[in-house]
Design an enzyme around this catalytic site. Sequence first.
Site, mmCIF file in Angstrom:
data_model
loop_
_atom_site.group_PDB
_atom_site.id
_atom_site.type_symbol
_atom_site.label_atom_id
_atom_site.label_comp_id
_atom_site.label_asym_id
_atom_site.label_seq_id
_atom_site.Cartn_x
_atom_site.Cartn_y
_atom_site.Cartn_z
ATOM 1 C CB CYS A 51 -0.970 -0.036 1.184
ATOM 2 S SG CYS A 51 -2.340 1.138 1.037
ATOM 3 C CG HIS A 108 -3.614 -3.904 2.685
ATOM 4 N ND1 HIS A 108 -2.729 -3.483 3.652
ATOM 5 C CD2 HIS A 108 -4.151 -2.779 2.150
ATOM 6 C CE1 HIS A 108 -2.727 -2.163 3.709
ATOM 7 N NE2 HIS A 108 -3.581 -1.705 2.803
ATOM 8 C CD GLU A 155 -1.536 -6.814 4.808
ATOM 9 O OE1 GLU A 155 -1.763 -5.660 5.219
ATOM 10 O OE2 GLU A 155 -1.065 -7.041 3.678
#
Length: 613
Positions: free
Chosen positions: A403, A530, A532
Amino acid sequence: MPVVGPFRTSYEVEVILVLVLKGRNEIHSACGFRVTSIKIDPYLNTDAGTMSPCEHGEVFVLDDGGEVDLDLGNYERFLDIKLTRDNNITAGKIYQFVIDKERRGDYLGRTVQVVPHITDAIQEWIEHVAVIPVDGKDGPPDVCVIELGGTIGDIESMPFIEALGQFSYRVGAGNFCLVHVSLVPVLDVVGEQKTKPTQHSVRGLRGLGLSPNILACRSATALEENVKDKLSQFCHVPVMQLAANVITLYDVSNIWHIPLLLKDQKAHEAILKQLNLLGVSKEPILEEWTSRAQLCDMLHDPVRIAIVGKYTSLPDAYLSLLKALLHASIACRKKLIVDWVSATDLEATTAKEAPDVHRSAWNLLKGADGVLVPGGFGRRGVEGKILAAKYARENGVPFFGICLGMQIAVIEFSRSVLGLQDANSTEFNLDTKNPCVIFMPEGSKTHMGGTMRLGSRRTYFQVHNCRSAKLYGNVDYVDERHRHRYEVNPNMIPQLEDAGISFVGKDETGARMEILELPRHPFFVGVQFHPEFKSRPGKPSALFLGFIEAASGQLASVMQTPTRSGKSKRLSLFSKRGKILWKMLTLAMTWGTKKRKKKVSEDKGSSGCHSIC
């Protein structure tokens, strides 16, 4: 097992409710039931989107763009499900829901009150969300786990406690199980386990109309039998031989042991008995959890990752990052050690004001095997992140920017390679003559909450032979979750690409940059999304896996060309052949541990690093 994952390691006094739903369908989870989860946060915020990570931890983003409490990330990771924004209930949502109904005239002139209107709205919301499938299959789930956060006695929790008390009466005892999570502190001086905090919290809970069926007691060590008996007697919770209604949740070497700890105490049987489901349940299948927990304990070969951020004082601000790094490091058979580097400590200002802090931060950065720059908002620490990206780029250190981290990489490249010394993002300098990162046209500059580019978006690979595409399995596109207001300036793309950056992933329009790489660098990847948030135990994010492999020096040897179906040729730890190799690895690592004369890494140190497992 219906409640394997949501147990927190904090010391808040919480209520976890297990609700049985009608219309049971296919049986396939650990005990044979389909599970969904709801988290209730009593604060007045509509969602977690505008809350500071330093105060409340990370903001977890769902596929539908919901900005929710980080606990929903724990639910998704442990249960391998996809939740919606409605699975996170806040007081703000409930009050807004009721006020909107009042404004429409739905209450037909009646006086709108907390009881019954707010409490009815809470129950209505739970009943609606609890039957939404979250595992990709048709039909409603069998069991819903509801966590009410906060502490017993909080004023803002009262309407929810009242609503759940009414709800338990409506659905009946056989369809409702109350698990009370409480702390049993240990006095360091004498080592005595104190039950008074739990006794008082249970007394307060019962005074509000809810009686716990099960106590889940957090403690540094396992509860002694006399302590269990005392809790059972004073809290009116039976201690049974076949199933434990007083569960001890003590500190363990890694989080993967928690489901095994619960199974050993027959916590699942206590819950299933309360819900009248023992006769239709299966024995929990936790072979993968057992293998993962044992493997994590045996890992000694370290991989050091420097996380350069602005919220490093609270690791929960980067919880999903830590979990994704952990998932990938376990898959690479590495012990993860995270070095927390405050971005401001790398800057020239700190060198003048606190030279020792500046020197320590740079030593951590230079000692890392990989550098990760995560997302964030605001100007503070930006120059330090730019310096970290420059160091990684110039020294061939694996770099992963997420990001804002991707935008930082573009700013640094523009300054250092293109020679545009004032290159910047308009988020940090509106007057820059070279805005390489700009505000998105569709964004709002007047309202903060829920106005970013949020949720799952599709990224199309422009270069199929790039490193990122190979890591994802040579697919044409990927769907990942986003949370940003700024993007790489599309007018600067030709200039950046001519200088060596390759934007290998773009959105459906081709105008929004999603993935960048430096082809001549060992591993220099930036992503606008993102990844994750979708990493799972046993199924690590592809890019995090590539990052850890690069940081471990394994990327070149393991990078293979996968099939066009997207199935990687990497050996799964839990395949038949993988289990055989894992057993061989276990024997080798056990022998190596006995022979080891020097400790490779330490769990905690004074330099801001700690191991994760």
